[in-house]
Design an enzyme around this catalytic site. Structure first.
Site, mmCIF file in Angstrom:
data_model
loop_
_atom_site.group_PDB
_atom_site.id
_atom_site.type_symbol
_atom_site.label_atom_id
_atom_site.label_comp_id
_atom_site.label_asym_id
_atom_site.label_seq_id
_atom_site.Cartn_x
_atom_site.Cartn_y
_atom_site.Cartn_z
ATOM 1 N N LYS A 22 28.662 20.990 17.176
ATOM 2 C CA LYS A 22 28.464 21.942 18.274
ATOM 3 C C LYS A 22 28.451 21.219 19.626
ATOM 4 C CE LYS A 22 24.484 24.463 18.597
ATOM 5 N NZ LYS A 22 23.904 24.354 19.953
ATOM 6 N N SER A 23 27.689 20.148 19.727
ATOM 7 C CA SER A 23 27.596 19.431 21.011
ATOM 8 C C SER A 23 28.954 18.899 21.443
ATOM 9 C CB SER A 23 26.634 18.248 20.884
ATOM 10 O OG SER A 23 25.334 18.704 20.677
ATOM 11 N N ARG A 27 31.439 20.062 24.728
ATOM 12 C CA ARG A 27 31.926 19.068 25.694
ATOM 13 C C ARG A 27 33.444 19.027 25.723
ATOM 14 N NH1 ARG A 27 26.953 18.033 24.323
ATOM 15 N NH2 ARG A 27 25.550 16.690 25.535
ATOM 16 N N GLY A 99 21.903 26.996 25.394
ATOM 17 C CA GLY A 99 21.308 26.113 26.399
ATOM 18 C C GLY A 99 22.302 25.081 26.883
ATOM 19 N N GLN A 173 21.291 17.301 27.560
ATOM 20 C CA GLN A 173 21.812 18.386 28.394
ATOM 21 C C GLN A 173 21.601 18.061 29.873
ATOM 22 O OE1 GLN A 173 19.883 21.911 26.892
ATOM 23 N NE2 GLN A 173 21.217 22.014 25.095
ATOM 24 N N ASP A 320 16.983 18.400 16.644
ATOM 25 C CA ASP A 320 17.334 19.705 16.070
ATOM 26 C C ASP A 320 17.043 19.773 14.571
ATOM 27 O OD1 ASP A 320 18.162 20.575 18.568
ATOM 28 O OD2 ASP A 320 20.239 19.968 18.247
ATOM 29 N N ARG A 351 9.773 26.399 18.387
ATOM 30 C CA ARG A 351 9.995 25.967 16.999
ATOM 31 C C ARG A 351 8.767 25.303 16.386
ATOM 32 N NH1 ARG A 351 16.201 23.670 17.596
ATOM 33 N NH2 ARG A 351 17.157 25.746 17.490
HETATM 34 C C1 S3P Z 1 22.236 19.231 23.049
HETATM 35 C C2 S3P Z 1 21.125 18.523 23.372
HETATM 36 C C3 S3P Z 1 19.798 18.804 22.807
HETATM 37 C C4 S3P Z 1 19.881 19.658 21.556
HETATM 38 C C5 S3P Z 1 20.813 20.805 21.718
HETATM 39 C C6 S3P Z 1 22.221 20.316 22.062
HETATM 40 C C7 S3P Z 1 23.509 18.855 23.706
HETATM 41 O O1 S3P Z 1 19.011 19.474 23.777
HETATM 42 O O2 S3P Z 1 18.613 20.132 21.197
HETATM 43 O O3 S3P Z 1 20.881 21.547 20.504
HETATM 44 O O4 S3P Z 1 24.585 19.278 23.223
HETATM 45 O O5 S3P Z 1 23.468 18.125 24.698
HETATM 46 P P1 S3P Z 1 18.234 18.626 24.919
HETATM 47 O O6 S3P Z 1 19.263 17.851 25.624
HETATM 48 O O7 S3P Z 1 17.619 19.643 25.821
HETATM 49 O O8 S3P Z 1 17.221 17.827 24.167
#
Ligand code: S3P
Length: 437
Positions: A22-23, A27, A99, A173, A320, A351
């Site tokens: 997902k991350s 990107r 987020g 993030q 996560d 959570r």
């Molecule tokens: C993510 C960073 C994490 C993670 C989120 C995805 C990302 O959050 O919990 O599921 O893709 O950069 P944080 O950067 O707020 O810790």
């Protein structure tokens, strides 16, 4: 949707390819949208969160063509807005539950002279945005947030100045938002964090022609600079794999292989913790894919797991996976303690409270404080009705608990899994039937 689960008589056997990370998918789509030229991305996670990012960059002027929708993900051609910059969107951009979409976009838009309003669902509208807007405002961007520093967030991009940041929280993030904004600022911006968070941005930007200098816990980029289109292949998501790893460890007789997983060390803290607990897991290194190490993870049912302590330092590498690890810890001998996990209170749900409540409802033992979680292992779980709180990772962690809890476990709002792993229930079923894909 209510999901009913009972202990399985059949072990989980075989191999499944879990969906794209997902991350990395977020990107790849964002960087392609920012780049001059046409990028090709394969293995993109097809989930609600990534669809939010695709819709957002489309509203900002990138053209995203979905040229294949296969079981192993989407293949996209993205024609970026490049050096012309994003166009002002006609209405608010809905980031859904994501987020990563909203926070990274704030960084992307900070240095362009357009106005945009970013919104999200009920969960996203409770999550803190000041951690991104405050440092971006120091660089020169202007924001209006709802009361309490939450979405909707209005952003008016403008000329930015470079800056040096010492982040109070290890957050990929926030780090990424600042590095993306810095691409528009003349000079070098450095972002330092208290512990290593996921580093996909630092690994992927050079492929788009932007050098990133790394020094310990700090990363720097020098602007102004622009991105050039690239081809990206997205590896399988370790955070999705974690649920199947947990299932295989807990269900007697299981033997599961998960190929092509990202083995980025900033993401696989959960494998290190499980190894410490005595889990029967083998990792076979494979090729590097677009700067990310990948490999196959084989996991077998483990009769005895031992409790452990997860330190605050380790938490960013398994942020996560805490809900899943907490469920696994219910089956361990002794106590498992998670330290420095206060960030879990501001994820898609609180959570920390939710996982402790669920374990207690299942008649296990868990205590949450402001930033710790302690799970007492060895108490057999008994099925219960649990609410996912519309949080995808809670829904899946509860489903794994249901595979071993006596009687029936019912999970409310199970459709939340669509945020990151729409095929989760199907993949569990495939492994139970021993029919791999
Ligand atoms: C993510 C960073 C994490 C993670 C989120 C995805 C990302 O959050 O919990 O599921 O893709 O950069 P944080 O950067 O707020 O810790």
């Amino acid at each position: 949707m209510r999901y009913h689960v009972r202990p399985t008589a059949s072990p989980l056997i075989g191999s499944v390819r879990v969906p794209g990370d997902k991350s990395i998918s977020h990107r790849a789509v964002l960087f392609s949208a920012m780049a001059d030229g046409t990028s090709r991305i394969t293995g993109v996670l097809d989930s609600a969160d990534v669809r939010s990012t695709i819709a957002a960059v489309s509203a900002l002027g990138a053209v995203v063509e979905i040229i294949a929708e296969e079981t192993d993900g989407l293949t996209l051609l993205v024609h970026g807005w490049g050096s012309d910059g994003p166009v002002e969107p006609v209405g608010p951009i809905d980031c859904g539950n994501s987020g990563t979409t909203i926070r990274l976009l704030l960084g992307v838009l900070a240095g362009w002279g357009i106005h945009a309003v970013l919104t999200g669902d009920e969960s996203l509208s409770r999550r803190p945005m000041r951690r991104v807007t405050a440092p971006l405002a120091e660089m020169g961007a202007r924001f209006e947030t709802a009361e309490g520093g939450v979405a909707p967030v209005g952003i008016s991009g403008s000329a930015l100045a470079p800056a040096d940041f010492d982040l109070p929280v290890a957050s990929a993030q926030v780090k990424t938002a600042l590095l993306l904004a810095a691409l528009r600022a003349p000079g070098t911006t450095t972002v330092c964090e208290p512990a290593p968070s996921r580093d996909h941005t630092e690994r992927m930007l050079p492929g788009f022609g932007v050098p990133v200098t790394r020094d310990g816990l700090c990363a720097s980029v020098t602007g102004p600079t622009s991105l050039t289109a690239a081809d990206v292949a997205v590896p399988a998501d370790p955070s999705s794999a974690a649920f199947l790893v947990g299932a295989a460890l807990l269900v007697r007789g299981s033997d599961v292989t998960l190929p092509g997983i990202s083995l980025n060390t900033t993401r696989i803290g959960f494998l290190r913790v499980l190894a410490r607990m005595g889990a029967d897991i083998d990792v076979t290194q494979g090729p590097d894919v677009c700067g990310e190490p990948t490999g196959d993870v084989r996991v077998r049912f483990t009769e005895r797991l031992d409790g452990t302590t997860i330190t605050a330092e380790e938490v960013p590498s398994l942020i996560d996976e805490v809900p899943l690890l907490a469920i696994v810890a219910t089956a361990a001998v002794g106590t498992t303690r998670f330290e420095g996990v206060g960030e879990l209170r501001v994820k898609e749900s609180d959570r920390l409270a939710a996982i402790a409540d669920a374990i207690n409802a299942l008649q296990g033992g868990a205590v949450a404080t402001e930033d710790t979680l302690t799970v007492t292992g060895g108490r057999p779980l008994v099925g219960a009705e649990l609410d996912s709180l519309a949080d995808h990772r809670l829904a899946m962690a509860f489903a794994i608990a249901g595979l071993v809890a006596e009687g029936e476990t019912v999970i409310d709002r199970f459709e939340a899994v669509d945020v990151s792993y729409p095929g989760f229930a199907g993949d569990v079923k495939t492994l139970m039937e021993g029919t791999s894909h």
